[in-house]
Design a protein around this motif. Sequence first.
Motif: not given
Length: 266
Positions: A10-15, A88-92, A110-116, A125-130
């Motif tokens: 299943q696809p997962h939605k990044a948060k 991110i690592v744990k959710d992936v 899912y990993f790429t969406e989490l990173v972005f 929806f997203s933050i500029n943490l990295f």
Amino acid sequence: MGPESLQQPQPHKAKICMWKYLDVHSMDLINKAETTDDLKNLLSKLMNLQDFDSNPRSAILLDLYFYTIQFSREQGFSREQTSAFFSIVKDVHEACVETPLPNVEECYNYFTELVFCHSIRRPPFSINLFSQDQLVLITDYMINTYFRHYKLYKYAFTPQVRLDISFTYIGMPEPEPKDEDATAESTEAGVSPSQEETEEPEILPEESPTAVLREYIASQLNQELAQLRLSVEQRLKTTEDQFNTKLVQLEKGSGAGKGSAKGKKK
């Protein structure tokens, strides 16, 4: 495990997942842990992995989390960045092992969406943490560690799927009653099993008229199973080749991104 009980990929939605598993207090304790044993013992308590000495799965997870923290320390991540990367690592990983079926594409997306999601400022929806450089480093790390050993994690944390085949043939004679049923009937009639053995002569079992048909069906079934096994092995080989090709492409893309980032710095 039967096919009906298998969960489909299943696809997962990044948060945003900063402070999801490691809060501020937990990060303070992690920063105070200086030795390897102290850090592993602390992570085992925070993630409920105290049985890592006797449970191989807990030991694998503890190593995964430990090296995640080590990588964050080597890159000089802040508390917020370390907590987010750990989440991110744990959710992936949880998305990877939720089904024994292949889902590497879903997990990588899912990993790429989490990173972005943690690299672009677009609240809520997203933050500029990295930064962009950190984004490249995180992607390289996950490809060379987790996704390169994706099949090993899948093997260790998901049940094995086996194919059991049963056939019912219409028109075949019903199986003869077992010896226990015959013994029960003779006892009800007032004849003990010992008397029946002495009174009636031993009758050799006759060959069933369907024995030849059964042998033919068994031989055909063995041939079909051999072809099925060969087909499954070919599909697995094709999937593995495709996965390795994607890894090579991702590594090349990450290297190119890293080179462009360095060029911009100059």
